[in-house]
Structure formats: structure tokens, C-alpha cells
Write an enzyme that holds these catalytic residues in place. Sequence first.
Site, PDB file in Angstrom:
ATOM      1  CE1 TYR A 100      -4.248  -1.755   0.392  1.00 20.06           C
ATOM      2  CE2 TYR A 100      -2.759  -3.376   1.342  1.00 20.06           C
ATOM      3  CZ  TYR A 100      -3.992  -3.050   0.802  1.00 20.06           C
ATOM      4  OH  TYR A 100      -4.950  -4.014   0.666  1.00 20.06           O
ATOM      5  CG  HIS A 101      -1.175   4.839   0.615  1.00 17.40           C
ATOM      6  ND1 HIS A 101      -2.228   3.965   0.581  1.00 17.40           N
ATOM      7  CD2 HIS A 101      -1.384   5.611   1.704  1.00 17.40           C
ATOM      8  CE1 HIS A 101      -3.043   4.194   1.588  1.00 17.40           C
ATOM      9  NE2 HIS A 101      -2.548   5.188   2.295  1.00 17.40           N
ATOM     10  N   GLY A 102       2.868   4.781   0.753  1.00 18.10           N
ATOM     11  CA  GLY A 102       3.747   5.241   1.816  1.00 18.10           C
ATOM     12  C   GLY A 102       4.746   4.230   2.328  1.00 18.10           C
ATOM     13  CB  SER A 130      -0.842   2.617   4.144  1.00 17.09           C
ATOM     14  OG  SER A 130      -1.632   2.608   5.311  1.00 17.09           O
ATOM     15  N   GLY A 131       2.315   3.007   4.942  1.00 15.05           N
ATOM     16  CA  GLY A 131       3.221   3.668   5.863  1.00 15.05           C
ATOM     17  C   GLY A 131       4.256   2.781   6.505  1.00 15.05           C
TER      18      GLY A 131
END
Length: 229
Positions: A100-102, A130-131
Amino acid sequence: MLQSLVGYLDSVKARDPSARSRWEVLLYAGVWALAWHRIAHWFYTLEFYWLARLFSQIGRLLTGIEIHPGATIGKRFFIDHGMGVVIGETAEICDDVTMYHGVTLGGVDPASGIGGKRHPTIANGVIIGSGAQILGPITVGANARVGANAVVTREVMAAATVVGIPAKPVLMDAANFSREFLAYGTPCDERYDPQTQRLEIIRCEMEKLQARLNALESEHRDTPRRTGS
């Protein structure tokens, strides 16, 4: 090639409930980032490093996803949303990985230099929330799940779920452990929070100590007192 592309788009669609068709998946930034990386990596393997970096930077400019042309990526890799993803030069990503993003697959030892392994290896079927930051030449085992915003600096066993800073494994019940896909790699239940689990362990230990103390007090009351002669 067309059959391979269709299979890839179907694999993405299976992991994203918002995708209604293959044509819609074709618009995803993660799909295009991977396409640009395939070109960049091809030039990288031919040692045309400047061209490799050029195509890598074009992909970054258009998608917001930075993948070093030296990174090795397997089949059916899916970056969902994607903005802010960074994948380092010596990272290795196997098949059916979801990210996922980040997310960062980063290196922590610049001193290893060119040719040194500095970035993580992600085994088959891993989900990275994410992250999450996965740092160093470590391995995340097959079908493991890395929770959102986790910071991973040590090896992750196959099929484990890790969350937190620093990332630590959590115990999963059979129902959640058997699930084929867990969005963001993060169990949404406070029972799976490491701090909650530590508190639960402490509570159980206190109950055991209290039960032992009650037994000793009862034994002391039942023991007849000795009288002086």
C-alpha cells in the site's frame, strides 16, 4: 503476453473490491509504475544505467512511486494507491506481493557500497500495510503481514503478522490466520495490538499470583497455632 497481462489485471482486481473491470485497473498508478520499472530494469540488466535511471524517474514523475531500476520484482506485484512508495536498489520482491501507499523498502548501511545487499527481501504472498518501513537486508517470510505504519528491522517469520514500532508479532486466532487476504495487512481488533496482549499477559499473571496468595492465606488460617509451654 496478452494472457499474462490479463492474468495480472485479474489478480489486482481480486485484491481491490473497488475495481469493477480490467480497464479500470489499467488506470491504476501502481500498474503503470510497475510497467515503467520493467523497462528500467531491462536497461539496468544491460548495464545501461543512465537510461535505466531515466525511465525510473519518468515513472516516478508520472505515478509518485519510486522504484530503483535495480530492484527485482516478481509476478503479480500490486501497489494499491501507491503514492509515496520507495523501493531501493537491492530490494527483492517475489510473487503475489501486495503493498500500500507510503511504504519504504529501505537500506540502512550505505557503507556496503555498490553490489552489497542493503534492502529487504519480500517473499511470496506478503501484504505490507500503508506507511510501513522495512529496513535493511532482512527477509519477510512468505504470506506474512506487515501492519500499517510498522517499522520492521528484523526478520519476519513466514505467515506471521507484525505491527507496531518496532514491529513485533501478534497472536492471531484461527479465523483471521486462515484468511487469504487481509487489507493493509492490519488486524482491526484491539486484541491483536502488542500492548494490549502484554497487558493481558500481566493480568493473567496477577490473577495467578492472587490465587496463590489466597491459597497461602487460607492455609495459614487453617494451621493450628502453637501455644507456649
